[in-house]
Design an enzyme around this catalytic site. Structure first.
Site, PDB file in Angstrom:
ATOM      1  N   ARG A   1      46.357  51.321  34.229  1.00 35.59           N
ATOM      2  CA  ARG A   1      46.708  50.461  35.358  1.00 35.59           C
ATOM      3  C   ARG A   1      45.608  50.502  36.420  1.00 35.59           C
ATOM      4  NH1 ARG A   1      52.128  52.174  37.097  1.00 35.59           N
ATOM      5  NH2 ARG A   1      52.798  51.679  34.982  1.00 35.59           N
TER       6      ARG A   1
ATOM      7  N   ARG B   1      48.333  46.552  41.591  1.00 34.80           N
ATOM      8  CA  ARG B   1      48.760  46.185  42.936  1.00 34.80           C
ATOM      9  C   ARG B   1      48.156  47.048  44.031  1.00 34.80           C
ATOM     10  NH1 ARG B   1      55.094  46.228  41.972  1.00 34.80           N
ATOM     11  NH2 ARG B   1      54.421  47.949  40.618  1.00 34.80           N
TER      12      ARG B   1
ATOM     13  N   ARG C   1      47.043  37.621  42.561  1.00 39.95           N
ATOM     14  CA  ARG C   1      48.453  37.609  42.137  1.00 39.95           C
ATOM     15  C   ARG C   1      49.316  36.752  43.051  1.00 39.95           C
ATOM     16  NH1 ARG C   1      52.942  37.208  41.126  1.00 39.95           N
ATOM     17  NH2 ARG C   1      54.465  38.700  40.316  1.00 39.95           N
TER      18      ARG C   1
ATOM     19  N   ASP D   1      50.315  42.591  29.567  1.00 44.01           N
ATOM     20  CA  ASP D   1      51.549  43.348  29.727  1.00 44.01           C
ATOM     21  C   ASP D   1      52.083  43.694  28.348  1.00 44.01           C
ATOM     22  OD1 ASP D   1      54.839  43.248  30.276  1.00 44.01           O
ATOM     23  OD2 ASP D   1      53.643  44.214  31.841  1.00 44.01           O
TER      24      ASP D   1
ATOM     25  N   TYR E   1      63.346  47.753  25.319  1.00 40.00           N
ATOM     26  CA  TYR E   1      63.426  46.590  26.208  1.00 40.00           C
ATOM     27  C   TYR E   1      64.281  45.493  25.584  1.00 40.00           C
ATOM     28  CZ  TYR E   1      60.004  47.873  29.821  1.00 40.00           C
ATOM     29  OH  TYR E   1      59.356  48.453  30.886  1.00 40.00           O
TER      30      TYR E   1
END
Length: 670
Positions: A340, A344, A353, A389, A466
């Site tokens: 990562r 962010r 973004r 992702d 998931y």
């Protein structure tokens, strides 16, 4: 001056600066170097410049609505190249009516000379990155034609960034480059570099590289010049110049923190000894042995004759520290990257973004490449991973995926039974995920060739979790219920996911990835027995199905007891999270397998001193063995200050240097 710590200490420093040769000489001497500055080029107008004339007419007629001026001298040449064909005042009036963006103070100053004021000025350090940030801050460019006045070498990252934002980018060259009128100093420096008589080379523009190699050709010393340059620490002023160096197969030892002459010289002086030692280590030696000397402790008897895996192709990144560590080869220092690492916590990512949803960003290869390449360059890491992702692979398999603000990924049609699994499709058309492969191609093209690119996928258990839970979970009760049911649903789902993952990873490899990683974020909820029964058979299929010889990092978090089950064949690298000491983890995995990890990401929320101490602790646990890749035990946290991430990389690079490494240990440090 006596207090100055940045010193070349008498090293022979060559520079190719033209306009400010005297300033460069003075600075090198000020910092204790022996200066050899040779002007390498001069600007010459392109005559007749039909492209510039057409460019001017298109500004006047409104076909070009935004103009980016990269240099002051370039703006002068644009006006000069068009003055006989276009009424200059009409062109100036047209420029005053449209949006103009100046890359730095010099084009601003020249515009003022002609009575113009730019609409926007790019802040320091005036790179293409700040230029795009200026645009993102409020300049609408979608469906606009943007004219770019260039300065010698096209900036591919800038053009790609503009196009990714929906603009039509068109460039015009307004001057060319030739040798200086007096070439004696350039010839002398070229000959000296070929003879290995320079320790450091400072390069301040991309075209200097071209003219240096051209001079080598004219003198008939191309091979010896390249050999000499391989033994010289080359310091580049910035990314565009570095790209040109790498395009000509030359290694960049360092870039300064700001693309300014003062920073270039002072920071080169500060790092001079390390740079020169590093380039001497990386010079290839003849007759190097393929065997590896492994530093083993008494409690772990390791074969000292372990032979590293061979590289599967001759891509320049195969000789990088990261790829060599994946293969178990010794390296002059420990390679480092971060999971990562583009996210962010970086303002550049947040700017991009803010203009689209997460899935829209993932489906835009140019923006994905820009985000990752920005992170790689800013952090100075040794590897890149594609920006994507784990979950888009589920969409062509029939799952309704949405990223909900505040909740994260949500699957609106989860599977809970064998009957539900029947509607799960295979990845029958791999090109349904073509945007991911295009991201691989774009990122590979935009990265320096020496930086390896990692592709990735979610591991089948995490993807299944998931798909069954419909999102994140704490108990995984629905997942474990299907896992233990006797209706065959679990095996059917894992079969479909496993087949899809193999295709997906191999397509990424074909598109240009040098390595792939499996993320098993939720495997820690399983006991070793459950993992062995309900996960391991499918993991083995993946390890066997991915293109042979390509390193595969198998990373599962949450339960260190699973570590011995994560190792596959020799090309497997086991990712280790922070819940176990690295030396204990590596012992469980086996020292014949490379490992990656494992600093607690929360350490990056502290301070430089704490980070440095924690880095040293992990390196001590690694024990100097070949095959360690430094990483966090999970991804970078959103709250992480960027400067702390930079400090981590710097600490790893400084603290992991192996004083006893020699060129005879093999390979190059790229």
């Amino acid at each position: 001056m006596a207090a100055m710590t940045n010193k070349f200490d008498g090293l022979r420093v060559a520079a190719l600066e033209s306009r400010r040769a005297d300033d460069m000489t003075r600075l090198i001497c000020k910092f204790g170097g022996e200066a050899f500055v040779s002007p390498s080029m001069r600007e010459v107008p392109i005559e007749p410049n039909r492209a510039a004339i057409d460019f001017a007419y298109r500004i006047i007629t409104g076909d070009i609505g935004i103009v980016i001026l990269m240099t002051g001298v370039g703006f002068r040449y644009l006006l000069k190249a068009t003055e006989k064909h276009v009424e200059q005042q009409r062109l100036l009036d047209a420029l005053s009516d449209i949006t103009t963006i100046c890359r730095g103070p010099k084009p601003v100053a020249v515009m003022r000379e002609f009575g113009l004021k730019p609409t926007h000025r790019v802040p320091e350090p005036n790179t293409w990155r700040e230029l795009l940030q200026t645009i993102d801050a409020g300049i609408p460019i979608a469906n606009q034609t943007i004219g770019i006045q260039e300065y010698g070498v096209s900036n591919k990252q800038l053009i790609a960034g503009l196009e990714a934002r929906g603009a039509i980018a068109e460039s015009v060259k307004v001057y060319g480059w030739e040798f200086p009128e007096d070439t004696q100093a350039l010839k002398a420096n070229t000959l000296a570099l070929a003879e290995g008589e320079r320790d450091i080379l400072l390069v301040t523009s991309a075209h200097q590289v071209v003219n240096l190699l051209r001079m080598g050709e004219e003198l008939g010393i191309t091979d010896s010049l390249r050999d000499g340059l391989s033994k010289t620490a080359i310091v580049s002023i910035g990314p565009t110049t570095s790209d040109m160096l790498r395009e000509h197969d030359l290694t960049v030892a360092m870039e300064p923190s700001h693309p300014k002459m003062g920073h270039l010289v002072s920071e080169s002086a500060r790092e001079a000894k390390r740079l020169v030692d590093q380039v001497r280590f990386q010079s290839p030696a003849s007759g190097s042995s393929a065997s590896v000397t492994v530093r083993a402790d008494d409690s772990n008897l390791i074969s000292a004759s372990k032979t590293p895996m061979p590289a599967i192709d001759d891509h320049p990144s195969q000789s990088s520290l990261f790829m060599r560590a994946c293969r178990g080869e010794p390296t002059p220092r420990t390679p480092v990257w971060m999971m990562r690492q583009a996210g962010r916590y970086m303002q550049e990512y947040r700017d991009v973004r803010s203009q689209q949803s997460f899935l829209e960003l993932c489906a835009n290869p140019k923006l994905c490449s820009e985000v990752m390449c920005t992170a790689v360059e800013k952090l100075n890491v040794d590897a890149a991973i594609i920006f994507s992702d784990l979950l888009p692979i589920l969409v062509p398999m029939g799952f309704d995926l949405e990223f909900v603000k505040g909740d994260g990924p949500v699957i609106h049609n989860p599977v809970r039974s064998a009957a539900d699994v029947d509607r799960v499709k295979g990845l029958d058309n791999p090109q349904d995920l073509g945007f991911v492969y295009e991201t691989v191609k774009q990122t590979r093209a935009d990265l320096p060739e020496g930086i390896p690119l990692i592709g990735f996928a979610g591991a089948p258990f995490t993807l299944a979790s998931y798909a069954i839970e419909g999102g994140g979970s704490r108990q995984y009760s629905s997942t474990k219920a299907l896992m233990r049911a006797a209706d065959g649903g679990w095996a059917a789902l894992m079969d479909r996911l496993t087949d899809a993952i193999i295709v997906y990873l191999n397509e990424q490899i074909s598109a240009g990835a040098q390595c792939v990683q499996l993320f098993d974020s939720w495997a820690g909820c399983l006991s070793p027995g459950d993992y062995r029964e309900f996960v391991l058979p499918w993991m083995k299929r993946i390890l066997e199905g991915v293109t042979p010889g390509v390193p595969l990092i198998n990373f599962a978090t949450g339960n260190p007891e699973l570590l011995p089950l994560l190792r596959g064949d020799r090309r497997t690298v086991v990712g280790v999270d922070w819940r176990i000491e690295l030396d204990v983890a590596w012992k469980r995995v086996g020292h014949d397998i490379s490992v990656q990890g494992n600093l607690d990401p929360s350490v990056l929320l502290t301070d430089a001193k704490t980070i440095r101490a924690a880095v040293q602790d992990v390196l001590n646990k690694a024990g100097g063995r070949p095959g360690h890749i430094f990483n966090l035990g999970h991804g970078v946290l959103q709250q992480t200050p960027v400067e702390n991430a930079i400090e981590l990389v710097k600490a790893v690079k400084e603290l992991s240097v192996r004083d006893d490494f020699s060129a005879e240990d093999g390979g190059t440090d790229s």
